[in-house]
Scaffold this motif. Structure first.
Motif, PDB file in Angstrom:
ATOM      1  N   ALA A  18      -7.119  16.366 -34.743  1.00  0.00           N
ATOM      2  CA  ALA A  18      -7.582  15.659 -33.548  1.00  0.00           C
ATOM      3  C   ALA A  18      -6.953  14.278 -33.530  1.00  0.00           C
ATOM      4  N   VAL A  19      -6.660  13.815 -32.358  1.00  0.00           N
ATOM      5  CA  VAL A  19      -6.016  12.522 -32.204  1.00  0.00           C
ATOM      6  C   VAL A  19      -6.963  11.568 -31.513  1.00  0.00           C
ATOM      7  N   PRO A  20      -7.093  10.340 -31.992  1.00  0.00           N
ATOM      8  CA  PRO A  20      -7.943   9.383 -31.296  1.00  0.00           C
ATOM      9  C   PRO A  20      -7.403   9.165 -29.888  1.00  0.00           C
ATOM     10  N   VAL A  21      -8.293   9.097 -28.930  1.00  0.00           N
ATOM     11  CA  VAL A  21      -7.897   8.960 -27.542  1.00  0.00           C
ATOM     12  C   VAL A  21      -8.548   7.712 -26.973  1.00  0.00           C
ATOM     13  N   PRO A  22      -7.813   6.897 -26.242  1.00  0.00           N
ATOM     14  CA  PRO A  22      -8.408   5.719 -25.640  1.00  0.00           C
ATOM     15  C   PRO A  22      -9.577   6.114 -24.745  1.00  0.00           C
ATOM     16  N   ALA A  64       1.599   9.984 -24.843  1.00  0.00           N
ATOM     17  CA  ALA A  64       2.901  10.631 -24.836  1.00  0.00           C
ATOM     18  C   ALA A  64       2.951  11.680 -25.943  1.00  0.00           C
ATOM     19  N   TRP A  65       4.046  12.427 -25.953  1.00  0.00           N
ATOM     20  CA  TRP A  65       4.279  13.373 -27.040  1.00  0.00           C
ATOM     21  C   TRP A  65       4.287  12.593 -28.345  1.00  0.00           C
ATOM     22  N   GLU A  66       3.705  13.165 -29.389  1.00  0.00           N
ATOM     23  CA  GLU A  66       3.687  12.517 -30.693  1.00  0.00           C
ATOM     24  C   GLU A  66       3.966  13.552 -31.771  1.00  0.00           C
ATOM     25  N   PRO A  67       4.502  13.112 -32.907  1.00  0.00           N
ATOM     26  CA  PRO A  67       4.773  14.047 -33.996  1.00  0.00           C
ATOM     27  C   PRO A  67       3.494  14.751 -34.441  1.00  0.00           C
ATOM     28  N   ASP A  73      11.001  20.231 -39.439  1.00  0.00           N
ATOM     29  CA  ASP A  73       9.708  20.117 -38.763  1.00  0.00           C
ATOM     30  C   ASP A  73       9.818  19.050 -37.680  1.00  0.00           C
ATOM     31  N   GLU A  74      10.074  19.528 -36.470  1.00  0.00           N
ATOM     32  CA  GLU A  74      10.165  18.641 -35.310  1.00  0.00           C
ATOM     33  C   GLU A  74       9.038  18.946 -34.321  1.00  0.00           C
ATOM     34  N   VAL A  75       7.938  19.479 -34.837  1.00  0.00           N
ATOM     35  CA  VAL A  75       6.804  19.831 -33.981  1.00  0.00           C
ATOM     36  C   VAL A  75       6.187  18.551 -33.431  1.00  0.00           C
ATOM     37  N   ARG A  76       5.858  18.613 -32.149  1.00  0.00           N
ATOM     38  CA  ARG A  76       5.189  17.486 -31.503  1.00  0.00           C
ATOM     39  C   ARG A  76       4.116  18.034 -30.591  1.00  0.00           C
ATOM     40  N   LYS A  77       3.157  17.165 -30.275  1.00  0.00           N
ATOM     41  CA  LYS A  77       2.060  17.600 -29.414  1.00  0.00           C
ATOM     42  C   LYS A  77       1.778  16.565 -28.340  1.00  0.00           C
ATOM     43  N   LEU A  78       1.174  17.071 -27.284  1.00  0.00           N
ATOM     44  CA  LEU A  78       0.729  16.236 -26.178  1.00  0.00           C
ATOM     45  C   LEU A  78      -0.709  16.624 -25.890  1.00  0.00           C
ATOM     46  N   PRO A 103     -15.529  14.334 -23.261  1.00  0.00           N
ATOM     47  CA  PRO A 103     -16.063  12.970 -23.173  1.00  0.00           C
ATOM     48  C   PRO A 103     -16.130  12.234 -24.514  1.00  0.00           C
ATOM     49  N   ASP A 104     -16.275  12.972 -25.626  1.00  0.00           N
ATOM     50  CA  ASP A 104     -16.329  12.307 -26.941  1.00  0.00           C
ATOM     51  C   ASP A 104     -14.944  11.969 -27.487  1.00  0.00           C
ATOM     52  N   GLY A 105     -13.890  12.295 -26.731  1.00  0.00           N
ATOM     53  CA  GLY A 105     -12.525  11.998 -27.154  1.00  0.00           C
ATOM     54  C   GLY A 105     -11.840  13.115 -27.904  1.00  0.00           C
ATOM     55  N   SER A 106     -12.551  14.183 -28.252  1.00  0.00           N
ATOM     56  CA  SER A 106     -11.920  15.303 -28.960  1.00  0.00           C
ATOM     57  C   SER A 106     -11.055  16.093 -27.980  1.00  0.00           C
ATOM     58  N   PRO A 107      -9.987  16.721 -28.476  1.00  0.00           N
ATOM     59  CA  PRO A 107      -9.075  17.421 -27.575  1.00  0.00           C
ATOM     60  C   PRO A 107      -9.724  18.642 -26.923  1.00  0.00           C
ATOM     61  N   GLU A 108      -9.443  18.791 -25.645  1.00  0.00           N
ATOM     62  CA  GLU A 108      -9.856  19.982 -24.901  1.00  0.00           C
ATOM     63  C   GLU A 108      -8.658  20.901 -24.714  1.00  0.00           C
ATOM     64  N   ARG A 109      -7.490  20.283 -24.456  1.00  0.00           N
ATOM     65  CA  ARG A 109      -6.269  21.053 -24.221  1.00  0.00           C
ATOM     66  C   ARG A 109      -5.096  20.248 -24.778  1.00  0.00           C
ATOM     67  N   GLU A 110      -4.249  20.939 -25.587  1.00  0.00           N
ATOM     68  CA  GLU A 110      -3.062  20.302 -26.147  1.00  0.00           C
ATOM     69  C   GLU A 110      -1.868  21.236 -25.995  1.00  0.00           C
ATOM     70  N   LEU A 111      -0.691  20.638 -25.930  1.00  0.00           N
ATOM     71  CA  LEU A 111       0.568  21.380 -25.903  1.00  0.00           C
ATOM     72  C   LEU A 111       1.310  21.093 -27.200  1.00  0.00           C
ATOM     73  N   TYR A 112       1.931  22.120 -27.769  1.00  0.00           N
ATOM     74  CA  TYR A 112       2.734  21.987 -28.985  1.00  0.00           C
ATOM     75  C   TYR A 112       4.100  22.601 -28.729  1.00  0.00           C
ATOM     76  N   GLN A 113       5.135  21.929 -29.243  1.00  0.00           N
ATOM     77  CA  GLN A 113       6.487  22.471 -29.156  1.00  0.00           C
ATOM     78  C   GLN A 113       7.360  21.800 -30.197  1.00  0.00           C
ATOM     79  N   GLY A 114       8.507  22.409 -30.473  1.00  0.00           N
ATOM     80  CA  GLY A 114       9.467  21.817 -31.387  1.00  0.00           C
ATOM     81  C   GLY A 114       9.887  22.770 -32.483  1.00  0.00           C
ATOM     82  N   ALA A 115      11.023  22.457 -33.067  1.00  0.00           N
ATOM     83  CA  ALA A 115      11.585  23.290 -34.129  1.00  0.00           C
ATOM     84  C   ALA A 115      10.701  23.243 -35.377  1.00  0.00           C
TER      85      ALA A 115
END
Length: 175
Positions: free
Chosen positions: A19-23, A35-38, A63-68, A74-86
């Motif tokens: 999980a990623v902290p979200v503003p 933005a996309w992040e490693p 490992d070039e995987v990144r996610k968006l 509402p608590d900031g936890s991810p609901e939907r994420e995209l992953y891509q990369g070598a």
């Protein structure tokens, strides 16, 4: 990442997707908070019998995987994420030293349920692990390639629905 816990602990919790902290301003609705992040994939070792009949180690070569993070709860936890990369890895039988190179460079949209479930909508190859009685495939480590959906129950049971593609048993390659 949850993805590799799924593999490791399996790709069982699959999903080692961390999980990623979200503003706070981005913590609601379908607003892309960043933005996309490693999203580096953790290396793992599994004891004999966990996925293959022998102990295995997985390590990344590329490992070039990144996610968006597309949307959050509402608590900031991810609901939907995209992953891509070598993601090219080496899977090794720790008993014999036999190894194989894997390409798990698919793309995925992951939707997280509030109950701990998740659904992966995947195009291309991804490495998945199945434990004994852990889903629609026998115990093992697999490269699943094509267009498919993998649903994870809150208890980690995986249901693979293949639109079209292939399932390759990596344990058989290393036996």
């Amino acid at each position: 990442m949850r993805f590799l816990k799924t593999v490791g602990a399996a790709l069982v919790a699959a999903a080692l997707v961390a999980a990623v902290p979200v503003p706070a301003a981005a913590a609601s609705g379908d607003i892309a908070p960043g933005a996309w992040e490693p999203a580096p994939q953790e290396e793992f070792e599994l004891p004999a019998g966990a996925r293959c009949d022998f102990a295995v180690r997985s390590e990344s070569i590329v490992d070039e995987v990144r996610k968006l993070t597309v949307s959050t709860y509402p608590d900031g936890s991810p609901e939907r994420e995209l992953y891509q990369g070598a993601l090219i890895g080496r899977l090794t039988n720790l008993e014999t030293g036999a190894s194989t190179i894997t390409d798990a460079s698919g793309s995925a949209r992951i939707e997280y349920g509030t109950d701990g479930s998740m659904t992966w909508y995947v195009t291309g190859p991804v490495l998945f692990g199945f434990r004994e009685n852990g889903g629609t495939l026998p115990k093992g480590l697999y490269i699943i390639d094509g267009e498919y959906v993998v649903q994870f129950s809150p208890t980690g049971i995986k249901t693979l629905t293949m639109r079209h593609g292939t399932v390759h048993d990596l344990c058989a390659d290393l036996a």
